[in-house]
Design an enzyme around this catalytic site. Structure first.
Site, PDB file in Angstrom:
ATOM      1  N   ARG A 183       0.833  -1.209   0.000  1.00  0.00           N
ATOM      2  CA  ARG A 183       0.000   0.000   0.000  1.00  0.00           C
ATOM      3  C   ARG A 183       0.866   1.257   0.000  1.00  0.00           C
ATOM      4  O   ARG A 183       0.554   2.245  -0.658  1.00  0.00           O
ATOM      5  CB  ARG A 183      -0.955  -0.015   1.195  1.00  0.00           C
ATOM      6  CG  ARG A 183      -1.975   1.123   1.127  1.00  0.00           C
ATOM      7  CD  ARG A 183      -3.066   0.963   2.159  1.00  0.00           C
ATOM      8  NE  ARG A 183      -2.557   1.027   3.520  1.00  0.00           N
ATOM      9  CZ  ARG A 183      -3.265   0.706   4.599  1.00  0.00           C
ATOM     10  NH1 ARG A 183      -4.516   0.305   4.470  1.00  0.00           N
ATOM     11  NH2 ARG A 183      -2.740   0.787   5.799  1.00  0.00           N
TER      12      ARG A 183
ATOM     13  N   LYS B 197      -2.544   6.709   1.538  1.00  0.00           N
ATOM     14  CA  LYS B 197      -2.416   7.018   2.970  1.00  0.00           C
ATOM     15  C   LYS B 197      -1.478   8.209   3.131  1.00  0.00           C
ATOM     16  O   LYS B 197      -0.293   8.059   3.446  1.00  0.00           O
ATOM     17  CB  LYS B 197      -1.941   5.785   3.738  1.00  0.00           C
ATOM     18  CG  LYS B 197      -2.307   5.838   5.214  1.00  0.00           C
ATOM     19  CD  LYS B 197      -2.327   4.461   5.822  1.00  0.00           C
ATOM     20  CE  LYS B 197      -2.423   4.489   7.330  1.00  0.00           C
ATOM     21  NZ  LYS B 197      -3.662   5.070   7.852  1.00  0.00           N
TER      22      LYS B 197
ATOM     23  N   GLU C 120     -16.308   5.949   4.449  1.00  0.00           N
ATOM     24  CA  GLU C 120     -15.585   5.338   5.560  1.00  0.00           C
ATOM     25  C   GLU C 120     -15.569   6.280   6.747  1.00  0.00           C
ATOM     26  O   GLU C 120     -16.076   7.397   6.686  1.00  0.00           O
ATOM     27  CB  GLU C 120     -14.165   4.964   5.146  1.00  0.00           C
ATOM     28  CG  GLU C 120     -13.277   6.137   4.787  1.00  0.00           C
ATOM     29  CD  GLU C 120     -11.839   5.697   4.516  1.00  0.00           C
ATOM     30  OE1 GLU C 120     -11.324   4.833   5.228  1.00  0.00           O
ATOM     31  OE2 GLU C 120     -11.234   6.254   3.576  1.00  0.00           O
TER      32      GLU C 120
HETATM   33  N1  PLP Z   1      -9.355   4.161   6.655  1.00  0.00           N
HETATM   34  C1  PLP Z   1      -8.586   5.141   7.140  1.00  0.00           C
HETATM   35  C2  PLP Z   1      -8.911   6.539   6.773  1.00  0.00           C
HETATM   36  C3  PLP Z   1      -7.487   4.818   7.968  1.00  0.00           C
HETATM   37  O1  PLP Z   1      -6.717   5.787   8.466  1.00  0.00           O
HETATM   38  C4  PLP Z   1      -7.230   3.483   8.279  1.00  0.00           C
HETATM   39  C5  PLP Z   1      -6.057   3.115   9.089  1.00  0.00           C
HETATM   40  O2  PLP Z   1      -5.065   2.678   8.603  1.00  0.00           O
HETATM   41  C6  PLP Z   1      -8.061   2.496   7.760  1.00  0.00           C
HETATM   42  C7  PLP Z   1      -9.118   2.878   6.955  1.00  0.00           C
HETATM   43  C8  PLP Z   1      -7.840   1.067   8.066  1.00  0.00           C
HETATM   44  O3  PLP Z   1      -6.790   0.527   7.302  1.00  0.00           O
HETATM   45  P1  PLP Z   1      -5.969  -0.704   7.842  1.00  0.00           P
HETATM   46  O4  PLP Z   1      -6.950  -1.774   8.136  1.00  0.00           O
HETATM   47  O5  PLP Z   1      -5.076  -1.070   6.727  1.00  0.00           O
HETATM   48  O6  PLP Z   1      -5.259  -0.238   9.043  1.00  0.00           O
HETATM   49  C1  COI Z   2      -4.145   2.941  11.529  1.00  0.00           C
HETATM   50  O1  COI Z   2      -5.128   2.292  11.877  1.00  0.00           O
HETATM   51  O2  COI Z   2      -3.023   2.434  11.446  1.00  0.00           O
HETATM   52  C2  COI Z   2      -4.262   4.339  11.182  1.00  0.00           C
HETATM   53  O3  COI Z   2      -3.405   4.819  10.489  1.00  0.00           O
HETATM   54  C3  COI Z   2      -5.341   5.122  11.736  1.00  0.00           C
HETATM   55  C4  COI Z   2      -4.810   6.322  12.344  1.00  0.00           C
HETATM   56  C5  COI Z   2      -5.241   7.551  11.768  1.00  0.00           C
HETATM   57  C6  COI Z   2      -4.391   6.286  13.724  1.00  0.00           C
END
Ligand code: PLP
Ligand code: COI
Length: 340
Positions: A80, A183, A219
């Site tokens: 990612r 991200k 989301e």
């Molecule tokens: N959506 C947002 C905006 C996030 O900051 C996060 C955190 O990483 C997620 C979704 C969840 O992603 P992941 O499951 O890869 O941590």
């Molecule tokens: C995560 O879940 O790793 C995120 O990046 C969310 C965060 C904004 C703390």
């Protein structure tokens, strides 16, 4: 062992002894090293500071029952970060380098990996920033990749107790063809003000709608959304402007293969919340955080209960967390041990 009240940790920064640092210059990454200096040294003109040319990741290290330490799908975070890097014209951090950096940081700070069953984990924050002496709007020539870590508890105060969320109509976190799927810090900067309004009204976070029509759930500000229907479906929004959550894709697979649910990525219309008997937010920090209710304009919609986690959400949580802590056999390739 260090003296930390593991059970009562929140999601807060803690300066640990070691972090990983690598520098990109003249088209290549250096070897990288562990450092005990928690301050970054960079040019005042760094594009990361002025034009937001930066990206980050989030993943966790888990202490198992036997005392071992493991990472959950770090290859997916590496991939990612590469996609985000493409969107912002930054160089890739190779997957192998990314995983080795994470393992090295965990190993060097291993006494800060919370004990099994404390409810806490070690959160890793990989960060890629464009640095160097550039003042025009253009990609940097030099980059810093760093990975630091800290022990954390639940991101949303309730943990597995449901909390409430509010729909944002006044602000979007991302544009339809913008950087929502990457991200990057800019998405989070855009979410600070609506997040602040949500918190002052006692909501855990904001539910963002699709920026083009404001008809569909995208989301949460810090996690993806899912709902469970009475027909036994696990449903989560499909959109080019949401962050492709690794937790969400893991749950889609587990819902199907382990819980026998139908797993669907598709449209989730905000005026059809009645479809869902349960709902939740999922992510690395959020893990699975049940959504008690959603404030949608004047309507407050309660899903399963404002106080109790629903049965399917609980089963998904048990399966996911069981895998992450090594109590349940993981699908092939999901777990990366850390040699300690
Ligand atoms: N959506 C947002 C905006 C996030 O900051 C996060 C955190 O990483 C997620 C979704 C969840 O992603 P992941 O499951 O890869 O941590
Ligand atoms: C995560 O879940 O790793 C995120 O990046 C969310 C965060 C904004 C703390």
């Amino acid at each position: 062992m260090v003296d930390i009240d593991w059970e009562n940790l929140g999601f807060n920064y803690m300066k640990l002894p070691f972090r990983y640092l690598s520098y990109y210059k003249d088209g290549q990454w250096d070897e990288g090293r562990l450092s005990d200096d928690a301050l970054l040294h960079l040019s005042e003109s760094s594009p990361a500071l002025h034009y937001g040319q930066q990206a980050f990741e989030g993943l966790k290290a888990y202490r198992t029952k036997s005392g071992a330490i493991q990472l959950f799908r770090p290859n997916k975070n590496a991939e990612r970060l590469q996609k985000t890097a493409d969107r912002l014209m930054m160089p890739h951090v190779p997957t192998d380098k990314f995983i080795k950096a994470c393992q090295a940081v965990v190993k060097a700070n291993q006494e800060f990996v919370p004990p099994y069953e404390s409810g806490a984990t070690l959160y890793l924050r990989p960060l890629l920033i464009g640095v160097g002496d550039i003042i025009g709007v253009q990609p940097a020539n030099e980059y810093i990749f760093t990975v630091f870590a800290m022990p954390v508890g639940p991101y949303f105060k309730g943990g597995l107790a449901p909390t409430n969320f509010v729909v944002s109509y006044d602000y979007d976190r991302a544009a339809p063809l913008g950087t929502g799927a990457a991200k990057v810090g800019g998405n989070y900067a855009a979410s600070l003000l609506p997040g602040h309004y949500a918190h002052t009204q006692q909501f855990s976070d904001v539910i963002y709608l699709d920026p083009a029509t404001h008809l569909k759930i995208e989301e949460v500000g810090s996690a993806n959304f899912f709902g469970i229907t009475s027909a036994g479906e696990f449903v989560t929004p499909l959109s080019p402007s949401i962050l492709p959550s690794i937790t969400k894709y893991s749950l889609l697979e587990l819902a199907k293969t382990r819980l026998g649910l139908e797993a669907i990525e598709g449209d989730v219309y905000i005026d059809e919340l009645d479809r869902f008997t349960e709902a939740g937010a999922c992510g690395t920090a959020a893990v699975i955080s049940p959504i008690g209710g959603i404030q949608n304009k004047d309507d407050f919609h309660v899903f399963y209960s404002e106080t109790k986690v629903g049965p399917i959400t609980q089963r998904l949580y048990d399966e996911l967390v069981g895998i992450q802590f090594g109590d349940i056999l993981a699908p092939k390739g999901w777990i990366y041990p850390v040699e300690i």
